[in-house]
Design a protein around this motif. Structure first.
Motif, PDB file in Angstrom:
ATOM      1  N   ILE A  14     -58.381 -78.456 -37.759  1.00 44.40           N
ATOM      2  CA  ILE A  14     -59.464 -78.315 -36.792  1.00 44.40           C
ATOM      3  C   ILE A  14     -59.144 -77.269 -35.731  1.00 44.40           C
ATOM      4  CG2 ILE A  14     -58.621 -80.169 -35.309  1.00 44.40           C
ATOM      5  CD1 ILE A  14     -62.310 -79.234 -36.084  1.00 44.40           C
ATOM      6  N   PHE A  17     -59.784 -73.933 -37.344  1.00 42.44           N
ATOM      7  CA  PHE A  17     -61.229 -73.813 -37.539  1.00 42.44           C
ATOM      8  C   PHE A  17     -61.918 -73.462 -36.228  1.00 42.44           C
ATOM      9  CE2 PHE A  17     -65.573 -75.348 -38.028  1.00 42.44           C
ATOM     10  CZ  PHE A  17     -65.899 -74.932 -39.315  1.00 42.44           C
ATOM     11  N   THR A  18     -61.555 -74.165 -35.163  1.00 40.89           N
ATOM     12  CA  THR A  18     -62.159 -73.920 -33.853  1.00 40.89           C
ATOM     13  C   THR A  18     -61.797 -72.543 -33.319  1.00 40.89           C
ATOM     14  OG1 THR A  18     -62.034 -76.292 -33.369  1.00 40.89           O
ATOM     15  CG2 THR A  18     -62.373 -74.809 -31.501  1.00 40.89           C
ATOM     16  N   THR A  92     -64.366 -70.573 -40.955  1.00 41.39           N
ATOM     17  CA  THR A  92     -63.937 -70.794 -42.335  1.00 41.39           C
ATOM     18  C   THR A  92     -62.872 -69.788 -42.747  1.00 41.39           C
ATOM     19  OG1 THR A  92     -66.142 -71.648 -42.883  1.00 41.39           O
ATOM     20  CG2 THR A  92     -64.725 -70.979 -44.718  1.00 41.39           C
ATOM     21  N   ALA A  95     -59.472 -70.714 -40.886  1.00 40.54           N
ATOM     22  CA  ALA A  95     -59.002 -72.038 -41.293  1.00 40.54           C
ATOM     23  C   ALA A  95     -58.596 -72.023 -42.765  1.00 40.54           C
ATOM     24  CB  ALA A  95     -60.088 -73.081 -41.058  1.00 40.54           C
TER      25      ALA A  95
END
Length: 306
Positions: A14, A17-18, A92, A95
């Protein structure tokens, strides 16, 4: 007290991703003025790629033609999909690159990334990213076509689903797949090599400069590699399906041969200038923001992440 780099625990999915999402939004906000002043990369680049034949107006000529024939407002058509796409797309990208990097290291039993693994990881991350962006790209291409009669993004979606079903939104999936595979392979592979060549940064500002330089070189090389694939992707996605008729531009590699044979090598690089003006320094901003955001996450989580 910080943990030695080799012993630091990898950040959770996460976090990467963030960080990618924040970087994507930062990049598009930073270069939106460039899109306007340097002829809104998305519209002009796509127009050049959809233009058939050896003769083309070029960057400035296309810009002038759009304004003269269709008005300034036309330059902003197709803007909503890229804005909506940027956060999940970049999220995307980074990550997936982190996930596949860890996966390949585990599979090979390695402990440190290599040049070949960085290219492989980038290509796989690009393949993953392509599944997210196809519907957004399709809507953008359809809106930016000169003959477009769509009322807006949702009208494009509605008409495509009505005529072809939900899977119609994934027209050009194969071409988009190759475009992202080669851009990400060039981007992340170049970053690894540039970082290896640069002297060790002695300060935080030095690290920031290294990240920007590495990302910019990666963005430039990725763009050089993938522009021909972007050209044929635009044409494939702009082709309406006619029952019983095989489209002229259908599959990526045959389409590359068709464009080269009919229009010459230069046609494969239509739209290159606005594209590289955005994605060269844009790649630098992406990497800079991602790395800065990950540092903040590490500091917030504390040992053993920092």
């Amino acid at each position: 007290m910080s943990t030695p780099p080799a012993q630091r625990k990898p950040l959770p999915f996460i976090a990467n991703f963030t960080a990618g999402a924040i970087a994507g939004i930062s990049e598009i906000l930073t270069f939106y003025p460039l899109d306007v002043v340097c002829t809104t990369r998305a519209n002009v680049k796509t127009r050049l790629q959809l233009e058939k034949g050896k003769a083309q107006h070029g960057l400035v000529g296309t810009f002038k033609t759009i304004i003269k024939e269709e008005g300034v407002g036309r330059l902003y058509r197709g803007l909503v999909p890229p804005l909506l796409m940027e956060a999940p797309k970049r999220a995307t990208k980074f990550a997936a690159n982190d996930f596949w990097g860890k996966t390949y290291l585990q599979l090979t039993g390695g402990t440190k990334m290599t040049q070949s693994l960085s290219v492989l990881t980038g290509c796989t991350a690009g393949a993953t990213e392509s599944f997210v962006v196809v519907p957004f790209e399709l809507v953008k291409i359809r809106l930016q076509d000169k003959s477009s009669t769509y009322a807006g993004p949702w009208d494009v979606v509605r008409q495509i689903v009505k005529a072809e079903g939900p899977l119609g939104l994934y027209a050009g999936m194969e071409a988009t797949f190759w475009r992202h595979v080669w851009w990400n392979g060039g981007f992340f592979g170049s970053i690894y090599q540039v970082r290896a060549l640069l002297p060790k940064a002695e300060s935080k500002s030095g690290e920031m400069l290294h990240n920007f330089a590495s990302g910019s070189v990666g963005g430039f090389i990725g763009t050089v590699i993938n522009t021909p694939f972007d050209v044929v992707k635009s044409r494939i996605q702009n082709t309406r399906k006619v029952p019983g008729v095989t489209p002229k531009y259908n599959w990526t590699y045959p389409a590359l041969v068709t464009v080269f044979r009919e229009e010459g090598f230069a046609a494969l690089y239509k739209g290159f200038v606005p594209k590289v003006l955005r994605l060269g320094p844009g790649g630098g901003v992406l990497l800079l923001v991602v790395e800065a955001t990950l540092v903040i996450f590490r500091q917030a989580l504390g040992p053993p992440y920092v």
